[in-house]
Design a protein around this motif. Sequence first.
Motif, PDB file in Angstrom:
ATOM      1  N   THR A  56       5.730 -10.504   5.765  1.00 22.56           N
ATOM      2  CA  THR A  56       5.979  -9.829   7.025  1.00 22.56           C
ATOM      3  C   THR A  56       5.170  -8.555   6.981  1.00 22.56           C
ATOM      4  OG1 THR A  56       8.201 -10.709   7.077  1.00 22.56           O
ATOM      5  CG2 THR A  56       7.743  -8.851   8.522  1.00 22.56           C
ATOM      6  N   PHE A  57       4.169  -8.443   7.851  1.00 24.61           N
ATOM      7  CA  PHE A  57       3.251  -7.324   7.766  1.00 24.61           C
ATOM      8  C   PHE A  57       3.637  -6.197   8.702  1.00 24.61           C
ATOM      9  CE2 PHE A  57      -1.271  -5.771   8.621  1.00 24.61           C
ATOM     10  CZ  PHE A  57      -1.146  -4.787   7.681  1.00 24.61           C
ATOM     11  N   PHE A  58       3.601  -6.428   9.973  1.00 27.30           N
ATOM     12  CA  PHE A  58       3.822  -5.351  10.918  1.00 27.30           C
ATOM     13  C   PHE A  58       5.183  -5.509  11.566  1.00 27.30           C
ATOM     14  CE2 PHE A  58      -0.811  -5.792  10.792  1.00 27.30           C
ATOM     15  CZ  PHE A  58      -1.096  -4.539  10.287  1.00 27.30           C
ATOM     16  N   THR A  59       5.954  -4.450  11.586  1.00 31.90           N
ATOM     17  CA  THR A  59       7.290  -4.502  12.142  1.00 31.90           C
ATOM     18  C   THR A  59       7.330  -4.061  13.591  1.00 31.90           C
ATOM     19  OG1 THR A  59       7.718  -2.289  11.291  1.00 31.90           O
ATOM     20  CG2 THR A  59       8.352  -4.127   9.890  1.00 31.90           C
ATOM     21  N   TYR A  60       6.221  -3.557  14.096  1.00 25.68           N
ATOM     22  CA  TYR A  60       6.179  -3.143  15.492  1.00 25.68           C
ATOM     23  C   TYR A  60       6.357  -4.368  16.386  1.00 25.68           C
ATOM     24  CZ  TYR A  60       4.484   1.600  14.747  1.00 25.68           C
ATOM     25  OH  TYR A  60       4.379   2.904  14.410  1.00 25.68           O
ATOM     26  N   GLU A  61       7.066  -4.187  17.454  1.00 22.57           N
ATOM     27  CA  GLU A  61       7.199  -5.272  18.420  1.00 22.57           C
ATOM     28  C   GLU A  61       6.183  -5.066  19.531  1.00 22.57           C
ATOM     29  OE1 GLU A  61      11.165  -5.923  19.716  1.00 22.57           O
ATOM     30  OE2 GLU A  61      11.909  -6.106  17.684  1.00 22.57           O
ATOM     31  N   VAL A  62       4.979  -4.889  19.124  1.00 23.40           N
ATOM     32  CA  VAL A  62       3.889  -4.721  20.086  1.00 23.40           C
ATOM     33  C   VAL A  62       3.094  -6.008  20.042  1.00 23.40           C
ATOM     34  CG1 VAL A  62       1.845  -3.363  20.660  1.00 23.40           C
ATOM     35  CG2 VAL A  62       3.844  -2.256  19.674  1.00 23.40           C
TER      36      VAL A  62
ATOM     37  N   GLY B 133      -5.288 -14.605   5.772  1.00 26.12           N
ATOM     38  CA  GLY B 133      -4.434 -15.401   4.897  1.00 26.12           C
ATOM     39  C   GLY B 133      -4.930 -15.570   3.476  1.00 26.12           C
ATOM     40  N   CYS B 134      -5.799 -14.683   3.015  1.00 28.33           N
ATOM     41  CA  CYS B 134      -6.287 -14.769   1.638  1.00 28.33           C
ATOM     42  C   CYS B 134      -5.164 -14.439   0.658  1.00 28.33           C
ATOM     43  CB  CYS B 134      -7.450 -13.806   1.411  1.00 28.33           C
ATOM     44  SG  CYS B 134      -8.930 -14.236   2.317  1.00 28.33           S
ATOM     45  N   ASN B 135      -5.141 -15.146  -0.436  1.00 28.60           N
ATOM     46  CA  ASN B 135      -4.167 -14.893  -1.487  1.00 28.60           C
ATOM     47  C   ASN B 135      -4.564 -13.603  -2.208  1.00 28.60           C
ATOM     48  OD1 ASN B 135      -2.694 -14.844  -3.885  1.00 28.60           O
ATOM     49  ND2 ASN B 135      -2.810 -17.049  -4.159  1.00 28.60           N
ATOM     50  N   PRO B 136      -3.682 -12.595  -2.249  1.00 30.62           N
ATOM     51  CA  PRO B 136      -4.040 -11.314  -2.893  1.00 30.62           C
ATOM     52  C   PRO B 136      -4.505 -11.467  -4.339  1.00 30.62           C
ATOM     53  CG  PRO B 136      -1.993 -11.114  -1.696  1.00 30.62           C
ATOM     54  CD  PRO B 136      -2.355 -12.574  -1.669  1.00 30.62           C
ATOM     55  N   SER B 137      -3.958 -12.435  -5.061  1.00 34.43           N
ATOM     56  CA  SER B 137      -4.347 -12.611  -6.463  1.00 34.43           C
ATOM     57  C   SER B 137      -5.760 -13.166  -6.603  1.00 34.43           C
ATOM     58  CB  SER B 137      -3.351 -13.512  -7.184  1.00 34.43           C
ATOM     59  OG  SER B 137      -3.421 -14.827  -6.659  1.00 34.43           O
ATOM     60  N   ARG B 138      -6.373 -13.593  -5.494  1.00 35.29           N
ATOM     61  CA  ARG B 138      -7.736 -14.114  -5.517  1.00 35.29           C
ATOM     62  C   ARG B 138      -8.755 -13.105  -5.018  1.00 35.29           C
ATOM     63  NH1 ARG B 138      -8.585 -19.420  -7.027  1.00 35.29           N
ATOM     64  NH2 ARG B 138     -10.417 -19.275  -5.748  1.00 35.29           N
TER      65      ARG B 138
ATOM     66  N   THR C 263      -0.382   2.724  -2.016  1.00 35.17           N
ATOM     67  CA  THR C 263       0.367   3.735  -1.267  1.00 35.17           C
ATOM     68  C   THR C 263       0.618   3.270   0.163  1.00 35.17           C
ATOM     69  OG1 THR C 263      -0.520   5.535  -2.596  1.00 35.17           O
ATOM     70  CG2 THR C 263       0.323   6.122  -0.426  1.00 35.17           C
ATOM     71  N   VAL C 264      -0.379   2.659   0.769  1.00 33.53           N
ATOM     72  CA  VAL C 264      -0.263   2.249   2.165  1.00 33.53           C
ATOM     73  C   VAL C 264       0.463   0.919   2.319  1.00 33.53           C
ATOM     74  CG1 VAL C 264      -1.576   1.634   4.230  1.00 33.53           C
ATOM     75  CG2 VAL C 264      -2.336   3.542   2.814  1.00 33.53           C
ATOM     76  N   PHE C 265       0.177  -0.059   1.458  1.00 38.10           N
ATOM     77  CA  PHE C 265       0.644  -1.418   1.708  1.00 38.10           C
ATOM     78  C   PHE C 265       1.665  -1.967   0.714  1.00 38.10           C
ATOM     79  CE2 PHE C 265      -3.589  -1.167   3.672  1.00 38.10           C
ATOM     80  CZ  PHE C 265      -3.230  -1.459   4.982  1.00 38.10           C
ATOM     81  N   SER C 266       2.086  -1.203  -0.280  1.00 37.71           N
ATOM     82  CA  SER C 266       3.001  -1.761  -1.278  1.00 37.71           C
ATOM     83  C   SER C 266       4.348  -2.183  -0.689  1.00 37.71           C
ATOM     84  CB  SER C 266       3.211  -0.778  -2.430  1.00 37.71           C
ATOM     85  OG  SER C 266       3.851   0.391  -1.959  1.00 37.71           O
TER      86      SER C 266
END
Length: 135
Positions: free
Chosen positions: A4-10, A68-73, A93-96
């Motif tokens: 779940t990335f963005f919580t804004y309901e925009v 949709g890239c896998n972060p571990s790749r 800091t921004v995305f953890s």
Amino acid sequence: MIITFFTYEVYQLDFIQKLSNQFNIQLNDEQIKAVTHYGGPALVLAGPGSGKTTVITARTAYLIFEKGCNPSRILTLTFNKAAKQEMEHRFNTVFSDVLDEKIHYATFHSLCYQIVRDYERRQNSKFRLIEEEKD
């Protein structure tokens, strides 16, 4: 895994607007081109203070959350340890809060060292590394 990335309901905001609105990451037109490049590696060359780390941070997020890239790749390379640590710190800091998986950050030297050591293990041999003597 569901991210779940963005919580804004925009609704209809594109990725760059989301970066600006939710994470206060502002990009100029050239930076946007680098961030949204897709279909192969990207090389970002720019002078000091031009926003390279911001671009790489935003591009990494773009690849994960939009493509949709896998972060571990994902491997993010830079020249020195300080730059590597800054990129890693800035991204985390921004995305953890919205990403559990780790991205691999390395210097060119550490990546090459890893490759040599991996080759050694696969060949069941040991190389002697010749390094410059320190004064």
